[in-house]
Design a protein around this motif. Structure first.
Motif, PDB file in Angstrom:
ATOM      1  N   VAL A 213      40.818  35.685  70.251  1.00  0.00           N
ATOM      2  CA  VAL A 213      40.000  36.063  69.093  1.00  0.00           C
ATOM      3  C   VAL A 213      38.662  36.606  69.569  1.00  0.00           C
ATOM      4  CG1 VAL A 213      38.857  35.215  67.016  1.00  0.00           C
ATOM      5  CG2 VAL A 213      41.120  34.360  67.626  1.00  0.00           C
ATOM      6  N   SER A 214      38.295  37.796  69.076  1.00  0.00           N
ATOM      7  CA  SER A 214      37.022  38.394  69.453  1.00  0.00           C
ATOM      8  C   SER A 214      35.880  37.876  68.589  1.00  0.00           C
ATOM      9  CB  SER A 214      37.101  39.923  69.340  1.00  0.00           C
ATOM     10  OG  SER A 214      38.115  40.423  70.186  1.00  0.00           O
ATOM     11  N   SER A 215      36.130  37.709  67.287  1.00  0.00           N
ATOM     12  CA  SER A 215      35.085  37.217  66.389  1.00  0.00           C
ATOM     13  C   SER A 215      35.726  36.736  65.092  1.00  0.00           C
ATOM     14  CB  SER A 215      34.040  38.301  66.104  1.00  0.00           C
ATOM     15  OG  SER A 215      34.664  39.505  65.711  1.00  0.00           O
ATOM     16  N   ILE A 216      34.991  35.877  64.391  1.00  0.00           N
ATOM     17  CA  ILE A 216      35.446  35.319  63.116  1.00  0.00           C
ATOM     18  C   ILE A 216      34.357  35.551  62.076  1.00  0.00           C
ATOM     19  CG2 ILE A 216      36.187  33.241  61.900  1.00  0.00           C
ATOM     20  CD1 ILE A 216      37.196  32.132  64.519  1.00  0.00           C
ATOM     21  N   PHE A 217      34.761  36.049  60.901  1.00  0.00           N
ATOM     22  CA  PHE A 217      33.816  36.381  59.846  1.00  0.00           C
ATOM     23  C   PHE A 217      34.216  35.687  58.550  1.00  0.00           C
ATOM     24  CE2 PHE A 217      34.176  39.871  62.797  1.00  0.00           C
ATOM     25  CZ  PHE A 217      32.859  40.248  63.035  1.00  0.00           C
ATOM     26  N   GLN A 218      33.226  35.461  57.705  1.00  0.00           N
ATOM     27  CA  GLN A 218      33.480  35.019  56.338  1.00  0.00           C
ATOM     28  C   GLN A 218      32.689  35.939  55.421  1.00  0.00           C
ATOM     29  OE1 GLN A 218      33.032  30.833  55.672  1.00  0.00           O
ATOM     30  NE2 GLN A 218      34.352  30.891  53.881  1.00  0.00           N
ATOM     31  N   LEU A 219      33.402  36.913  54.833  1.00  0.00           N
ATOM     32  CA  LEU A 219      32.747  37.956  54.052  1.00  0.00           C
ATOM     33  C   LEU A 219      32.452  37.545  52.617  1.00  0.00           C
ATOM     34  CD1 LEU A 219      34.800  41.092  55.180  1.00  0.00           C
ATOM     35  CD2 LEU A 219      32.459  40.540  55.787  1.00  0.00           C
ATOM     36  N   PHE A 220      33.325  36.738  52.047  1.00  0.00           N
ATOM     37  CA  PHE A 220      33.248  36.479  50.610  1.00  0.00           C
ATOM     38  C   PHE A 220      33.032  34.994  50.335  1.00  0.00           C
ATOM     39  CE2 PHE A 220      36.275  40.075  51.214  1.00  0.00           C
ATOM     40  CZ  PHE A 220      35.406  41.073  50.807  1.00  0.00           C
ATOM     41  N   GLU A 221      32.069  34.433  51.007  1.00  0.00           N
ATOM     42  CA  GLU A 221      31.844  32.986  50.943  1.00  0.00           C
ATOM     43  C   GLU A 221      31.512  32.514  49.540  1.00  0.00           C
ATOM     44  OE1 GLU A 221      29.647  29.673  53.767  1.00  0.00           O
ATOM     45  OE2 GLU A 221      29.113  31.780  53.927  1.00  0.00           O
ATOM     46  N   ASN A 222      30.809  33.352  48.778  1.00  0.00           N
ATOM     47  CA  ASN A 222      30.369  32.939  47.445  1.00  0.00           C
ATOM     48  C   ASN A 222      31.282  33.437  46.327  1.00  0.00           C
ATOM     49  OD1 ASN A 222      28.049  31.663  48.509  1.00  0.00           O
ATOM     50  ND2 ASN A 222      27.001  33.643  48.626  1.00  0.00           N
ATOM     51  N   PHE A 223      32.476  33.931  46.699  1.00  0.00           N
ATOM     52  CA  PHE A 223      33.413  34.416  45.699  1.00  0.00           C
ATOM     53  C   PHE A 223      34.738  33.673  45.853  1.00  0.00           C
ATOM     54  CE2 PHE A 223      30.313  37.701  46.242  1.00  0.00           C
ATOM     55  CZ  PHE A 223      30.112  38.182  44.951  1.00  0.00           C
ATOM     56  N   SER A 224      35.398  33.476  44.763  1.00  0.00           N
ATOM     57  CA  SER A 224      36.622  32.686  44.774  1.00  0.00           C
ATOM     58  C   SER A 224      37.780  33.505  45.334  1.00  0.00           C
ATOM     59  CB  SER A 224      36.963  32.226  43.357  1.00  0.00           C
ATOM     60  OG  SER A 224      38.219  31.602  43.338  1.00  0.00           O
ATOM     61  N   VAL A 225      38.379  33.028  46.420  1.00  0.00           N
ATOM     62  CA  VAL A 225      39.627  33.590  46.926  1.00  0.00           C
ATOM     63  C   VAL A 225      40.584  32.437  47.223  1.00  0.00           C
ATOM     64  CG1 VAL A 225      38.730  35.744  47.860  1.00  0.00           C
ATOM     65  CG2 VAL A 225      38.568  33.682  49.231  1.00  0.00           C
ATOM     66  N   GLY A 226      40.428  31.344  46.497  1.00  0.00           N
ATOM     67  CA  GLY A 226      41.181  30.140  46.804  1.00  0.00           C
ATOM     68  C   GLY A 226      42.452  29.963  46.013  1.00  0.00           C
ATOM     69  N   PHE A 227      42.980  31.064  45.416  1.00  0.00           N
ATOM     70  CA  PHE A 227      44.244  31.051  44.688  1.00  0.00           C
ATOM     71  C   PHE A 227      44.210  30.160  43.450  1.00  0.00           C
ATOM     72  CE2 PHE A 227      45.284  32.203  49.049  1.00  0.00           C
ATOM     73  CZ  PHE A 227      46.003  33.378  48.857  1.00  0.00           C
ATOM     74  N   SER A 228      43.005  29.928  42.906  1.00  0.00           N
ATOM     75  CA  SER A 228      42.932  29.206  41.634  1.00  0.00           C
ATOM     76  C   SER A 228      42.958  30.165  40.455  1.00  0.00           C
ATOM     77  CB  SER A 228      41.650  28.361  41.592  1.00  0.00           C
ATOM     78  OG  SER A 228      40.505  29.198  41.741  1.00  0.00           O
ATOM     79  N   LYS A 229      42.702  31.448  40.728  1.00  0.00           N
ATOM     80  CA  LYS A 229      42.771  32.482  39.688  1.00  0.00           C
ATOM     81  C   LYS A 229      43.026  33.824  40.368  1.00  0.00           C
ATOM     82  CE  LYS A 229      37.712  32.945  39.621  1.00  0.00           C
ATOM     83  NZ  LYS A 229      36.504  32.896  38.774  1.00  0.00           N
ATOM     84  N   PRO A 230      43.411  34.846  39.601  1.00  0.00           N
ATOM     85  CA  PRO A 230      43.759  36.142  40.200  1.00  0.00           C
ATOM     86  C   PRO A 230      42.591  36.788  40.948  1.00  0.00           C
ATOM     87  CG  PRO A 230      44.636  35.984  37.979  1.00  0.00           C
ATOM     88  CD  PRO A 230      43.724  34.803  38.151  1.00  0.00           C
ATOM     89  N   PHE A 231      42.938  37.556  41.983  1.00  0.00           N
ATOM     90  CA  PHE A 231      41.942  38.327  42.732  1.00  0.00           C
ATOM     91  C   PHE A 231      42.674  39.426  43.500  1.00  0.00           C
ATOM     92  CE2 PHE A 231      43.344  35.084  45.742  1.00  0.00           C
ATOM     93  CZ  PHE A 231      43.555  35.828  46.912  1.00  0.00           C
ATOM     94  N   THR A 232      41.896  40.358  44.026  1.00  0.00           N
ATOM     95  CA  THR A 232      42.420  41.386  44.930  1.00  0.00           C
ATOM     96  C   THR A 232      41.431  41.588  46.075  1.00  0.00           C
ATOM     97  OG1 THR A 232      43.585  42.548  43.143  1.00  0.00           O
ATOM     98  CG2 THR A 232      43.161  43.791  45.164  1.00  0.00           C
ATOM     99  N   LEU A 233      41.949  41.634  47.289  1.00  0.00           N
ATOM    100  CA  LEU A 233      41.142  41.969  48.454  1.00  0.00           C
ATOM    101  C   LEU A 233      41.500  43.382  48.904  1.00  0.00           C
ATOM    102  CD1 LEU A 233      41.542  38.697  50.562  1.00  0.00           C
ATOM    103  CD2 LEU A 233      39.527  39.396  49.253  1.00  0.00           C
ATOM    104  N   GLU A 234      40.495  44.142  49.319  1.00  0.00           N
ATOM    105  CA  GLU A 234      40.699  45.510  49.785  1.00  0.00           C
ATOM    106  C   GLU A 234      40.081  45.669  51.171  1.00  0.00           C
ATOM    107  OE1 GLU A 234      39.661  50.167  48.585  1.00  0.00           O
ATOM    108  OE2 GLU A 234      38.595  48.515  47.612  1.00  0.00           O
ATOM    109  N   PHE A 235      40.837  46.286  52.084  1.00  0.00           N
ATOM    110  CA  PHE A 235      40.330  46.567  53.427  1.00  0.00           C
ATOM    111  C   PHE A 235      40.781  47.966  53.855  1.00  0.00           C
ATOM    112  CE2 PHE A 235      40.153  41.984  53.339  1.00  0.00           C
ATOM    113  CZ  PHE A 235      38.974  41.698  54.024  1.00  0.00           C
ATOM    114  N   LEU A 236      39.850  48.693  54.462  1.00  0.00           N
ATOM    115  CA  LEU A 236      40.128  50.010  55.015  1.00  0.00           C
ATOM    116  C   LEU A 236      39.890  49.957  56.516  1.00  0.00           C
ATOM    117  CD1 LEU A 236      40.752  53.053  54.510  1.00  0.00           C
ATOM    118  CD2 LEU A 236      38.280  53.390  54.250  1.00  0.00           C
TER     119      LEU A 236
END
Length: 604
Positions: free
Chosen positions: A74-97
């Motif tokens: 592993v080169s590095s570890i990031f947490q981009l969306f710390e203050n947003f819910s991505v914990g599968f308790s409600k719908p969401f979409t992640l986008e990466f380019l």
């Protein structure tokens, strides 16, 4: 517009219309451009202009992580969306380019952890996509080949509708799973795997990250893909934001003049203020026009003088942006010492280009010479290789240090090359003088043009006859002499040609005119020849050939046996400096750690 929409829906009731404005807005969106800067007082990037991916880093490359989905370092570890819910308790979409324009395998993974257990991972590595998750207490993997757009781009949407998680690549569904409640409360981390590409950082791979606080419809996904593809094709760093795509940078410096070039994403008017000290006292105004790439020449300047400048821009709709105060120095007069840098084959690695830029900046060269292949194929339909790669790596240096270039095969159609380097003329060859030296800049793509009787051959013959300079340098991309292993015949199987056979006439011409040095790239290694004349070593009247193709392109190798003309070989990324002091010249070549790998002196 409303009348048109009404008629369209009446005539075509089964076709829906959705503008890009109707795409759901992300809760958070990051673009990772302009990540490089010069050090200390030369730094110009501000938080208003740039979001730095490094600000989201939790662990760097020194962190030992053996528990990851790829079993790669592993080169590095990031947490981009710390203050947003991505914990599968409600719908969401992640986008990466992702922009994967490298030769060695690199990648990222999106990993969902709950307490200390990895629950779900989606990884992109070495042109493959791997999905893995815990199912009935057992880790299950699936893998498929990724399909890049324009060879190097991959767009991913991870859509969770409250029940199913779906992965879209380039807008097409490639994987789907129904999830149970066990993933609720999990945390997302982003990991990069870049060990095999020296100097590469996660922002060189990840260009965009966004989160939506809902799942997206198929129509919204199609609209997002269309918008991203249009943006990349246009070379725009941002889809909607008024911004500088390129520059400003310095293209051509004389004793009494300086040429500046820049490009905005839309028509804009500009004010360039400049002067020998702050506050800046002189200015030039430029009206809004159709040309987004703008070239201006400041005249009536003093020789060998430092100037400061700032560019203020305003779009036709009133959006404004300004650069920081930058600087340059006009050309020194004849008789004064000067130093120039040599780079080549920057190609597709802004991370390597930036290492070169940092090292050269510490030398404060008077100007730079680029030996071609600025891009890896930045022809008319690949503008992104200029705005999203080349200028990303070199731009911070060339905003202060002027650069003179020749085209390589990677820049071969000259479509964008000519617009970004107007001093090079319609056909890509030209001459400039600096101090006691003349530089003859050639376009070696049409090699027949450099054979006896060809247009460039005749031009070069005439220009060399006119020049009364003490030092003469010829600059081109392709190799008159080469110690390469396989570009001019596979030397592991047979004798090679030891250079481009179509350049034999050029060799005779430059040696007859007692050219001091010929600089070229094309081959991604370093080679300096002995002084040569008439296919022999001639220490008194010979020309020295320097191949310096190691500023970014994938490294190549040398033939198994030493060539008769070689004084120095080196395999590794590098750059050169040449210092001229009256009758004395010194060439130095460095690796990217600043280590000296070659030096050579000439005394006239």
């Amino acid at each position: 517009m409303l009348t048109f929409l009404f008629l369209f829906s009446f005539l075509f009731p089964n076709i829906s219309i959705q503008s890009s404005d109707s795409i759901s807005k992300p809760a958070k969106e990051f673009w990772f451009w302009n990540q490089y800067d010069l050090p200390r007082n030369a730094a110009t990037k501000s938080s208003d202009e740039t979001v730095y991916l490094k600000d989201f880093k939790k662990f760097g490359s020194g962190f030992s992580d053996s528990s990851n989905s790829l079993n790669q370092p592993v080169s590095s570890i990031f947490q981009l969306f710390e203050n947003f819910s991505v914990g599968f308790s409600k719908p969401f979409t992640l986008e990466f380019l992702l922009l994967t324009h490298v030769n060695n395998p690199v990648g990222i993974s999106w990993e969902f952890w709950k307490e200390d257990d990895l629950e779900l991972a989606i990884s992109v590595f070495d042109k493959k996509v791997t999905t893995g998750m815990i199912e009935k207490g057992i880790w299950q993997n699936s893998e498929f080949n990724s399909k890049s757009w324009k060879k190097y781009w991959n767009h991913y949407l991870l859509n969770f509708d409250g029940k199913n998680i779906t992965l879209f690549e380039q807008g097409e569904m490639v994987w789907q799973k129904e999830l149970d409640k066990t993933l609720e409360g999990s945390q997302l981390v982003l990991k990069s795997f870049l060990e095999k590409e020296p100097y590469m950082e996660a922002h060189d791979l990840i260009k965009k990250a966004a989160i939506f606080n809902q799942d997206l419809t198929e129509q919204e996904i199609a609209s997002i893909i269309s918008k991203v593809e249009k943006q990349i094709s246009a070379g725009k760093l941002y889809s909607d934001k008024f911004h500088l795509m390129v520059g400003p940078y310095l293209n051509d410096i004389g004793e009494n003049s300086a040429q500046l070039v820049w490009e905005t994403d839309r028509a804009s008017k500009a004010i360039l203020t400049y002067g020998e000290k702050l506050p800046l006292e002189m200015s030039k105004n430029f009206d809004s026009g159709n040309d987004l790439i703008r070239t201006i020449t400041l005249e009536n300047l003093n020789p060998g003088t430092t100037y400061f400048y700032r560019l203020d821009l305003e779009s036709e709709s009133g959006e404004k942006l300004s650069t920081q105060v930058l600087s340059f120095q006009t050309a020194k007069q004849r008789g004064n010492p000067f130093l120039f840098g040599i780079i080549s084959d920057t190609e597709s690695r802004p991370q390597v280009n930036n290492q070169v830029a940092q090292r050269l900046w510490e030398e404060r060269p008077d100007f730079l010479i680029h030996l071609g292949d600025l891009t890896d194929g930045g022809w008319k339909d690949s503008k992104f290789e200029w705005t999203m790669e080349y200028f990303q790596g070199t731009g911070v240096l060339t905003s202060r240090i002027p650069i003179a270039t020749v085209p390589g095969n990677g820049d071969g159609d000259l479509h964008w090359y000519k617009q970004y380097h107007p001093q090079s003329g319609e056909k890509g060859f030209y001459r400039f003088d600096y101090g006691d030296a003349s530089f003859f800049m050639l376009n070696s793509n049409p090699r027949k043009d450099l054979q006896k009787g060809g247009e460039q051959y005749v031009w070069l013959e005439n220009e060399m006859a006119k020049s009364g300079a003490k030092w003469k340098f010829v600059v081109l991309h392709h190799a008159p002499y080469s110690a390469d292993e396989d570009d001019y015949g596979n030397t592991w199987k047979e004798p090679g040609n030891q250079g481009d056979s179509q350049l034999k006439d050029l060799i005779s011409l430059v040696e007859a005119n007692e050219v001091d040095m010929v600089f070229f790239g094309h081959l991604h290694t370093y080679m300096r020849s002995h002084p040569l004349k008439g296919d022999k070593v001639d220490s008194e009247k010979g020309t020295i050939y320097v191949q310096a193709g190691g500023s970014g392109g994938n490294l190549e190798d040398n033939a198994p046996a030493r060539t008769w003309f070689t004084a120095k070989n080196y395999r590794g990324h590098h750059y050169c400096t040449v210092q001229v002091v009256g009758d004395f010249l010194e060439l130095r070549t460095y690796n990217l750690e600043g280590g000296l790998i070659d030096s050579f002196q000439i005394k006239k």
